[in-house]
Design an enzyme around this catalytic site. Structure first.
Site, short mmCIF file in Angstrom:
data_model
loop_
_atom_site.label_atom_id
_atom_site.label_comp_id
_atom_site.label_asym_id
_atom_site.label_seq_id
_atom_site.Cartn_x
_atom_site.Cartn_y
_atom_site.Cartn_z
N GLY A 144 0.84 -1.19 0.00
CA GLY A 144 0.00 0.00 0.00
C GLY A 144 0.88 1.24 0.00
O GLY A 144 0.97 1.96 -0.99
N CYS A 147 -4.13 22.57 19.77
CA CYS A 147 -3.65 22.99 21.08
C CYS A 147 -2.96 21.81 21.77
O CYS A 147 -3.39 21.38 22.85
CB CYS A 147 -4.82 23.47 21.93
SG CYS A 147 -5.83 24.66 21.08
N TYR A 200 -1.54 6.65 4.21
CA TYR A 200 -1.69 6.72 5.67
C TYR A 200 -1.55 8.17 6.15
O TYR A 200 -0.80 8.46 7.07
CB TYR A 200 -0.67 5.82 6.37
CG TYR A 200 -0.73 4.38 5.94
CD1 TYR A 200 -1.77 3.54 6.34
CD2 TYR A 200 0.24 3.85 5.09
CE1 TYR A 200 -1.84 2.22 5.92
CE2 TYR A 200 0.18 2.52 4.67
CZ TYR A 200 -0.87 1.72 5.09
OH TYR A 200 -0.94 0.41 4.68
#
Ligand SMILES: Cc1ncc(COP(=O)(O)O)c(C=O)c1O
Length: 411
Positions: free
Chosen positions: A279, A355, A384
């Site tokens: 992949g 944050c 990914y």
């Protein structure tokens, strides 16, 4: 390659800042890369694309001419890939397949199930018997490749970035269950299933010599199993996991050496269909995550640039703990009445808008004079990346998506 292709670069510079961040996929680059992989593999080796790396429909269809099929690992992927590339062979993998997912795969006519446990084999057998056309013994029987967690050489375990096998994991059958599984599939217990062979996806991030050593040991183990039971095992799928080097993107997996080695392995086992299912190493290189610098500041002696977006769009550097390779595209225009912040040091750490101190995209990037308004293109964002990210954290807007290059006519 860290630098965006000309088409990607032109598009990044043609959109306005508020149209960023964006994912840009160069489908021409993807097609060229996939064609080179296919050309490096012997004809007898089948290439399946692991859709989990990047399941965008445009990516799946662009790969169509170069792959023999697609590996899917959930009911969601199964439905999505079957719709995006209708009629193409699918192999259904993944631990914890639900009965509903298995039924959906049977209804779709999936011919290859990568079975992960004896329990899953029993469920598949029961559901295959239930969905078989009554009285038609010649109806095609779903094929089974038994996935095994086989031993991995110490060198491969150490070289791997993610080991799914060779140690205790929830993936595949234990080799101790091999004889039972083969017997169940060949002694008439499960007449609606057909034993096709062995599947093993043992580790990710291996380079060509390590991948070949793994392939050889899997094929040898499968041949021994077949000989012990005097049954044919016509297929062995040795998985994916070909290395992508995020620290040195120009160092690509050596498909030529790998293909030559697989050719020797295939010659030593006439009649065997060898299959691989990469992949990351297929789609990573065709994608860029592009954004603009919002702010530049110094903190305790270190220079930071905050960019639009962050790891909620591209989680790859956070999950792998690396610096995402990137390049700066300077933009001279500064349309605002307020002063433009700029880096005072040569090296700048690029962070996102979240944050959390974990929202790090790339540390100590050589970017002297980096200014707010400049653009940054993060490379190797085609696998990914978006699809593994926590998009909704902090409710920032989603990125745009651009697919560059001629659209696919057929899958
Ligand atoms: C069963 C299976 N096959 C193939 C792949 C693809 O691996 P890669 O993207 O590293 O080539 C994976 C990844 O996790 C997998 O679990």
């Amino acid at each position: 390659m860290t630098h965006p292709t000309p088409a990607v670069r032109a598009r990044i510079l043609s959109v306005s800042g508020h149209e960023l961040p964006a994912y840009l996929y160069d489908l021409t680059a993807l097609r060229d890369h996939a064609a080179a992989i296919r050309a490096a593999l012997p004809e007898r080796v089948e290439l399946y694309y692991a859709a989990k790396a990047n399941p965008e429909a445009e990516i799946l269809t662009a790969l169509g001419p170069y792959v023999d099929g697609y590996e899917v690992s959930s009911g969601g992927e199964l439905a999505h890939v079957a719709k995006a590339v209708p009629g193409r062979p699918l192999a259904f993998s993944g631990p914890g397949k639900t009965p509903a997912e298995i039924e959906a795969a049977l209804d779709l006519g999936v011919q290859r199930f990568h079975v992960e446990s004896l329990h899953e084999l029993r469920v598949l057998a029961a559901l295959a018997a239930r969905t078989a056309p009554a009285g038609d013994d010649r109806a095609p029987r779903p094929g089974v490749l038994l996935r095994f967690n086989l031993p991995l050489a110490a060198a491969s375990l150490e070289g791997s970035s993610l080991a799914m096998g060779g140690r205790p994991t929830p993936f595949g059958l234990d080799p101790a269950d091999a004889d039972t599984a083969v017997r169940l599939l060949t002694d008439g217990t499960y007449p609606r299933l057909r034993l096709l062979g062995v599947h093993a996806h043992l580790a990710s991030g291996l380079d060509a010599p390590e991948q070949l050593a793994v392939a050889e040991s899997v094929v040898t183990w499968a041949a021994d199993l077949a000989a012990r039971h005097r049954v044919p095992l016509p297929e062995v799928n040795v998985g994916g996991g070909m290395h992508v080097d995020y620290a040195a993107p120009e160092r690509r997996f050596d498909w030529t050496a790998y293909g030559a080695g697989l050719g020797r392995l295939a010659e030593a086992h006439p009649g065997l269909t060898l299959r691989i299912e990469p992949g990351r190493a297929v789609s990573a290189y065709c994608g860029w995550y592009a954004t603009e610098v919002l702010d530049v500041k110094s903190s305790h002696g270190e220079e930071f640039a905050v960019v639009r977006g962050g790891t909620h769009h591209m989680r790859t550097p956070a999950t792998k703990g690396h610096d995402q390779p990137c390049s700066v595209l300077p933009v001279d225009a500064w349309p605002h009445p307020w002063p433009r912040p700029a880096a005072a040091a040569d090296r700048v750490t690029l962070t996102g808008q979240l944050c959390t101190p974990k929202d790090l995209l790339s540390r100590a990037v050589p970017a002297p004079g980096l200014r707010a308004g400049d653009r940054v293109a993060f490379a190797l964002a085609g696998a990914y990346a978006w699809n593994i990210s926590h998009h909704d954290f902090l409710m920032h807007p989603r990125p745009a998506f651009h697919f560059l290059g001629p659209p696919s006519t057929t899958a």
